[in-house]
Design a protein around this motif. Structure first.
Motif, PDB file in Angstrom:
ATOM      1  N   GLU A   1       0.773  -1.238  -0.026  1.00  0.00           N
ATOM      2  CA  GLU A   1      -0.118   0.149  -0.096  1.00  0.00           C
ATOM      3  C   GLU A   1       0.808   1.173  -0.085  1.00  0.00           C
ATOM      4  OE1 GLU A   1      -3.221  -0.250  -0.796  1.00  0.00           O
ATOM      5  OE2 GLU A   1      -2.615  -2.288  -0.886  1.00  0.00           O
ATOM      6  N   VAL A   2       1.906   1.189   0.455  1.00  0.00           N
ATOM      7  CA  VAL A   2       2.943   2.325   0.421  1.00  0.00           C
ATOM      8  C   VAL A   2       3.550   2.432  -0.824  1.00  0.00           C
ATOM      9  CG1 VAL A   2       5.145   3.187   1.329  1.00  0.00           C
ATOM     10  CG2 VAL A   2       3.646   2.087   3.116  1.00  0.00           C
ATOM     11  N   VAL A   3       3.830   1.390  -1.510  1.00  0.00           N
ATOM     12  CA  VAL A   3       4.200   1.550  -2.645  1.00  0.00           C
ATOM     13  C   VAL A   3       3.235   1.898  -3.902  1.00  0.00           C
ATOM     14  CG1 VAL A   3       5.249   0.102  -4.487  1.00  0.00           C
ATOM     15  CG2 VAL A   3       6.090  -0.180  -2.217  1.00  0.00           C
ATOM     16  N   ARG A   4       1.964   1.431  -3.515  1.00  0.00           N
ATOM     17  CA  ARG A   4       0.837   1.842  -4.218  1.00  0.00           C
ATOM     18  C   ARG A   4       0.601   3.293  -4.501  1.00  0.00           C
ATOM     19  NH1 ARG A   4      -3.139  -1.827  -5.613  1.00  0.00           N
ATOM     20  NH2 ARG A   4      -2.746  -2.787  -3.495  1.00  0.00           N
TER      21      ARG A   4
ATOM     22  N   PRO B   1      -8.673   0.641 -13.079  1.00  0.00           N
ATOM     23  CA  PRO B   1      -7.720   0.832 -11.876  1.00  0.00           C
ATOM     24  C   PRO B   1      -8.764   0.398 -10.600  1.00  0.00           C
ATOM     25  CG  PRO B   1      -8.801   3.083 -12.189  1.00  0.00           C
ATOM     26  CD  PRO B   1      -9.010   2.195 -13.408  1.00  0.00           C
ATOM     27  N   THR B   2      -8.064   0.014  -9.490  1.00  0.00           N
ATOM     28  CA  THR B   2      -8.548  -0.385  -8.262  1.00  0.00           C
ATOM     29  C   THR B   2      -9.124   0.901  -7.683  1.00  0.00           C
ATOM     30  OG1 THR B   2      -6.705  -0.147  -7.033  1.00  0.00           O
ATOM     31  CG2 THR B   2      -6.890  -2.373  -8.052  1.00  0.00           C
ATOM     32  N   THR B   3      -9.759   0.807  -6.562  1.00  0.00           N
ATOM     33  CA  THR B   3     -10.450   1.856  -5.751  1.00  0.00           C
ATOM     34  C   THR B   3      -9.344   2.225  -4.783  1.00  0.00           C
ATOM     35  OG1 THR B   3     -11.838   0.181  -4.458  1.00  0.00           O
ATOM     36  CG2 THR B   3     -12.698   1.436  -6.465  1.00  0.00           C
ATOM     37  N   LYS B   4      -8.448   1.363  -4.619  1.00  0.00           N
ATOM     38  CA  LYS B   4      -7.646   1.502  -3.230  1.00  0.00           C
ATOM     39  C   LYS B   4      -6.785   2.936  -3.346  1.00  0.00           C
ATOM     40  CE  LYS B   4      -6.835  -3.275  -2.728  1.00  0.00           C
ATOM     41  NZ  LYS B   4      -5.903  -4.500  -2.612  1.00  0.00           N
ATOM     42  N   HIS B   5      -6.992   3.785  -4.346  1.00  0.00           N
ATOM     43  CA  HIS B   5      -6.473   4.996  -4.317  1.00  0.00           C
ATOM     44  C   HIS B   5      -7.233   6.210  -3.975  1.00  0.00           C
ATOM     45  CE1 HIS B   5      -2.794   3.534  -6.584  1.00  0.00           C
ATOM     46  NE2 HIS B   5      -3.848   2.912  -7.291  1.00  0.00           N
TER      47      HIS B   5
ATOM     48  N   GLN C   1     -13.487   5.517 -10.433  1.00  0.00           N
ATOM     49  CA  GLN C   1     -13.462   5.460 -11.893  1.00  0.00           C
ATOM     50  C   GLN C   1     -13.777   4.210 -12.505  1.00  0.00           C
ATOM     51  OE1 GLN C   1      -9.222   7.174 -12.189  1.00  0.00           O
ATOM     52  NE2 GLN C   1     -10.416   8.612 -13.673  1.00  0.00           N
ATOM     53  N   VAL C   2     -14.243   4.229 -13.609  1.00  0.00           N
ATOM     54  CA  VAL C   2     -14.702   3.089 -14.400  1.00  0.00           C
ATOM     55  C   VAL C   2     -13.402   1.928 -14.674  1.00  0.00           C
ATOM     56  CG1 VAL C   2     -15.363   2.186 -16.469  1.00  0.00           C
ATOM     57  CG2 VAL C   2     -16.613   4.080 -15.755  1.00  0.00           C
ATOM     58  N   GLN C   3     -13.678   0.818 -14.573  1.00  0.00           N
ATOM     59  CA  GLN C   3     -12.558  -0.121 -14.646  1.00  0.00           C
ATOM     60  C   GLN C   3     -12.818  -0.697 -15.903  1.00  0.00           C
ATOM     61  OE1 GLN C   3     -13.485  -2.501 -10.970  1.00  0.00           O
ATOM     62  NE2 GLN C   3     -11.646  -1.772  -9.995  1.00  0.00           N
ATOM     63  N   SER C   4     -11.610  -1.625 -16.373  1.00  0.00           N
ATOM     64  CA  SER C   4     -11.471  -2.061 -17.671  1.00  0.00           C
ATOM     65  C   SER C   4     -10.433  -3.100 -17.666  1.00  0.00           C
ATOM     66  CB  SER C   4     -11.504  -1.159 -18.971  1.00  0.00           C
ATOM     67  OG  SER C   4      -9.902  -0.178 -18.678  1.00  0.00           O
ATOM     68  N   VAL C   5     -10.520  -4.059 -18.569  1.00  0.00           N
ATOM     69  CA  VAL C   5      -9.248  -5.049 -18.609  1.00  0.00           C
ATOM     70  C   VAL C   5      -8.917  -5.001 -19.814  1.00  0.00           C
ATOM     71  CG1 VAL C   5      -9.143  -7.454 -18.923  1.00  0.00           C
ATOM     72  CG2 VAL C   5     -11.031  -6.489 -17.233  1.00  0.00           C
ATOM     73  N   ALA C   6      -7.431  -4.981 -19.806  1.00  0.00           N
ATOM     74  CA  ALA C   6      -6.784  -4.591 -20.746  1.00  0.00           C
ATOM     75  C   ALA C   6      -6.575  -5.714 -22.026  1.00  0.00           C
ATOM     76  CB  ALA C   6      -5.070  -4.090 -20.402  1.00  0.00           C
ATOM     77  N   GLY C   7      -6.524  -7.125 -21.346  1.00  0.00           N
ATOM     78  CA  GLY C   7      -6.434  -8.170 -22.382  1.00  0.00           C
ATOM     79  C   GLY C   7      -5.049  -8.528 -22.434  1.00  0.00           C
TER      80      GLY C   7
ATOM     81  N   LYS D   1      -3.289   5.643 -11.186  1.00  0.00           N
ATOM     82  CA  LYS D   1      -3.804   4.684 -10.472  1.00  0.00           C
ATOM     83  C   LYS D   1      -2.858   3.094 -10.857  1.00  0.00           C
ATOM     84  CE  LYS D   1      -7.975   6.842  -9.248  1.00  0.00           C
ATOM     85  NZ  LYS D   1      -9.599   6.963  -9.312  1.00  0.00           N
ATOM     86  N   VAL D   2      -3.349   3.083 -12.276  1.00  0.00           N
ATOM     87  CA  VAL D   2      -2.661   1.902 -12.646  1.00  0.00           C
ATOM     88  C   VAL D   2      -1.201   1.538 -12.428  1.00  0.00           C
ATOM     89  CG1 VAL D   2      -2.465   0.448 -14.802  1.00  0.00           C
ATOM     90  CG2 VAL D   2      -4.577   1.576 -14.538  1.00  0.00           C
ATOM     91  N   THR D   3      -0.561   2.806 -12.692  1.00  0.00           N
ATOM     92  CA  THR D   3       0.812   2.672 -12.073  1.00  0.00           C
ATOM     93  C   THR D   3       1.237   2.165 -10.753  1.00  0.00           C
ATOM     94  OG1 THR D   3       1.438   4.413 -13.847  1.00  0.00           O
ATOM     95  CG2 THR D   3       3.111   3.901 -11.977  1.00  0.00           C
ATOM     96  N   GLY D   4       0.455   2.804  -9.795  1.00  0.00           N
ATOM     97  CA  GLY D   4       0.607   2.333  -8.372  1.00  0.00           C
ATOM     98  C   GLY D   4      -0.025   1.035  -8.416  1.00  0.00           C
TER      99      GLY D   4
END
Length: 263
Positions: free
Chosen positions: A60-63, A153-157, A166-172, A202-205
């Motif tokens: 979570e710190v790294v996120r 992205p997750t909602t952890k941010h 934010q809306v989530q999606s799957v890259a594939g 968010k995706v980066t984290g």
């Protein structure tokens, strides 16, 4: 030239050569000591061979670091720096020697080309510092598989992010092009919007945090790969990867080649 000036010039020359000879004698006397001194300094400033020491990190710190650092240099920089700066704080040398600016090139899939997303690229760079060569590919492959299938992205941010829920999606797959395009289609937001940039932060984290989860498991000796290609792509692999051996990939085939063998 006058006789007086000529004599002075000769004296100056002899004095100079005498000084040179004296210096050479001192250098010869010190000899290996001087060389060893410079060698010791060079060794002190050199990075040791990998793998480097790893200590367990808090995902979570790294996120949050990944989210914050994205805004300083993009996705690859953010993911790599989130992990490496955490190790700088906990371990110090040799992580303190790394020039983090070296990871800026990966933003937007390498200079904006939309190839490998910088988030798993940067996280994989950090992974490669701490694992033996035989195991780097195993852990990096698992990270790529996770990135391809995760709803991001997750909602952890959301406690600190500019945009929440934010809306989530799957890259594939792990490509920036697919990741961003799928999210833009799902969210109806533009690629150049603040919402998209916040999403990628968010995706980066999230990706840096997942890399830490995998590393912690590896050093706890609980790492177990779970990623498998889809059943849809299994037949493609059996032919193109195994039998024909004319391609190299672990990505699912159908998102990019949905009608490859249809008449």
């Amino acid at each position: 030239m006058s006789e007086q000036k000529e004599n002075m010039s000769r004296r100056d020359f002899l004095a100079g050569t005498g000084g040179f000879a004296a210096g050479a004698a001192v250098g010869a006397a010190l000899g290996g000591g001087v060389f060893n001194l410079f060698s010791a300094q060079a060794a002190e400033n050199a990075a040791p061979p990998s793998p480097w020491k790893y200590v367990k990190l808090d995902p979570e710190v790294v996120r949050k670091k990944g989210y914050d650092l994205y805004h300083n240099g993009g996705c690859m920089y953010g993911a790599a720096a989130a992990i490496i700066t955490s190790l700088q704080e906990k371990v110090g040398y040799p992580y303190t020697m790394l020039p983090l600016d070296a990871y800026r090139y990966g933003a937007g899939g390498a200079g904006g080309w939309g190839t490998l997303c910088g988030a798993p690229n940067g996280a994989a760079a950090a992974i490669s510092l701490v694992l033996p060569n035989a195991d780097i590919g195993k852990v990096v492959s698992e990270l790529m598989g996770w990135y391809s299938e995760a709803s991001l992205p997750t909602t952890k941010h959301d406690s600190y992010a500019k945009f929440t829920n934010q809306v989530q999606s799957v890259a594939g797959n792990p490509l920036c092009h697919a990741s961003v395009s799928n999210w833009c289609a799902a969210s109806k937001k533009k690629e150049n919007s603040d919402e998209r940039k916040n999403r990628c932060a968010k995706v980066t984290g999230d990706t840096a945090a997942q890399a830490v989860v995998l590393l912690n498991a590896y050093f706890d000796k609980t790492f177990a790969p779970v990623f498998k290609i889809s059943a849809e792509s299994e037949s493609c692999y059996n032919c193109h990867v195994t039998r024909m051996s004319n391609t190299l990939t672990k990505m699912d085939c159908t998102p990019c080649h949905p009608n490859a063998h249809k008449k």
